[in-house]
Design a protein around this motif. Structure first.
Motif, short mmCIF file in Angstrom:
data_model
loop_
_atom_site.label_atom_id
_atom_site.label_comp_id
_atom_site.label_asym_id
_atom_site.label_seq_id
_atom_site.Cartn_x
_atom_site.Cartn_y
_atom_site.Cartn_z
N THR A 39 0.87 4.17 -2.85
CA THR A 39 0.70 5.58 -2.48
C THR A 39 1.87 6.41 -3.01
O THR A 39 1.67 7.51 -3.56
N ASP A 40 3.09 5.90 -2.85
CA ASP A 40 4.27 6.62 -3.33
C ASP A 40 4.23 6.77 -4.85
O ASP A 40 4.65 7.80 -5.39
N ASN A 65 0.83 -1.21 0.00
CA ASN A 65 0.00 0.00 0.00
C ASN A 65 0.86 1.25 0.00
O ASN A 65 0.55 2.24 -0.68
N ASP A 66 1.95 1.21 0.76
CA ASP A 66 2.88 2.35 0.76
C ASP A 66 3.47 2.58 -0.63
O ASP A 66 3.62 3.72 -1.08
N ALA A 72 1.54 7.01 -6.70
CA ALA A 72 0.56 8.06 -7.00
C ALA A 72 1.14 9.45 -6.73
O ALA A 72 0.94 10.39 -7.51
N LEU A 73 1.87 9.59 -5.62
CA LEU A 73 2.49 10.88 -5.30
C LEU A 73 3.54 11.26 -6.35
O LEU A 73 3.70 12.44 -6.68
#
Length: 320
Positions: free
Chosen positions: A267-268, A263-264, A270-271
């Motif tokens: 998220t990274d 999940n991290d 997407a960022l």
């Protein structure tokens, strides 16, 4: 210490045996379960905040010296660091060992500031040969569960690495990030130590060193996946989006990687797309989005023109 002094990776451990056990990723669910389990265990009378041991506590040999008996009981039969400190005062040749063990006990109990003070004091005191022999005979099964990076916990058998990794974590928790980083400099290469050092280096803004130290890393377990996330974030801050994308892809490649780490990574990723802006999107998608915006503006323009025409006709018929 600069990256030039370490021209290659620092995560490759060539030893046949290491003091490290398998790493574990802490999650909110696990912490709640552990908290409830610990509460029930304590209510039933089984709570234990003493030094942890892998397996059974080693038996004390027949006819031990008074110092050995006192220190043995203070380590394995008590959860009070003060008892070890008192033993060290009673037997000065054992003071260094007693302070280190008191520091590890305080660390297990969450007293990071006191643990840091005790560990530093213990490392600065030279032990007698008798104390060193005692450690080699009875402390090899002692286990310290060290948080080497945020949410990543590794069990470490009693060794130089267990002491310095625990001390580094204590210093990190008390806001001494630079000192925490320097504490790990002399430890031999290993994956847990590399994760701890790289996480601290990234926090200090030393992203170039992180990239050098993690070159060629593959996702073989959750520790390496966590280190790849640190690498990806450092690469992203350096503007190397392509390499950062490859590191995140490697995290996601292994299906058994912890869901929290996966999940991290998502998220990274997407960022990173947000950092790149529209250049990172598919050109066709961008053109399609642009066309949609133009069509919307066209509808708004026509609506405004129709309203103006209606207002003009209303005024012609005597409307206010």
């Amino acid at each position: 210490m600069s990256a030039g002094q370490f021209p290659g990776p620092i995560y490759r451990d060539t030893r046949d045996l290491t003091p490290f056990g398998g790493g574990k990723v802490r999650t909110p669910v696990h912490e709640i379960a552990e908290g409830v389990g610990g509460l029930i265990h304590g209510v039933l009378g089984g709570g234990d905040s003493r030094i942890s041991v892998d397996g059974s506590v080693p038996r004390l040999k027949l006819l031990p010296g008074k110092a050995a008996r006192t220190v043995y009981d203070a380590i394995f039969s008590s959860a009070d660091p003060n008892r070890l400190i008192a033993a060290g005062r009673a037997y000065p040749g054992w003071a260094g060992l007693c302070c280190v063990m008191a520091g590890l006990l305080a660390y297990k109990q969450g007293g990071y500031l006191r643990a840091a003070e005790l560990l530093q004091r213990g490392l600065s005191i030279r032990n007698d040969d008798e104390a060193n022999q005692f450690a080699a005979s009875y402390l090899t099964r002692v286990v310290t569960r060290v948080e080497v990076a945020e949410r990543i916990v590794v069990p470490v058998l009693f060794s130089e690495e267990s002491v310095f990794l625990a001390l580094s974590h204590c210093l990190r928790e008390t806001g001494q990030t630079e000192a925490a980083f320097e504490t790990l400099v002399r430890l031999p290469p290993s994956l847990p130590t590399a994760l701890a050092r790289c996480a601290l280096a990234a926090a200090l803004g030393r992203d170039q060193e992180v990239v050098v130290w993690t070159e060629g890393l593959l996702n073989a377990d959750d520790l390496s996946a966590a280190l790849l996330l640190v690498r990806a974030r450092s690469l992203r801050r350096l503007g190397a989006y392509g390499q950062a994308q490859q590191a995140l892809k490697e995290v996601l490649r292994r299906q058994k990687t912890s869901m929290s780490l996966r999940n991290d990574a998502l998220t990274d990723r997407a960022l990173m797309l947000l950092d790149n802006g529209r250049k990172s999107l598919n050109p066709r998608d961008w053109q399609r989005g642009k066309q949609g915006e133009l069509e919307t503006f066209e509808v708004i323009r026509k609506d405004i023109e129709a309203r103006r025409a209606w207002e003009q006709k209303w005024k012609q018929f005597g409307g206010d």
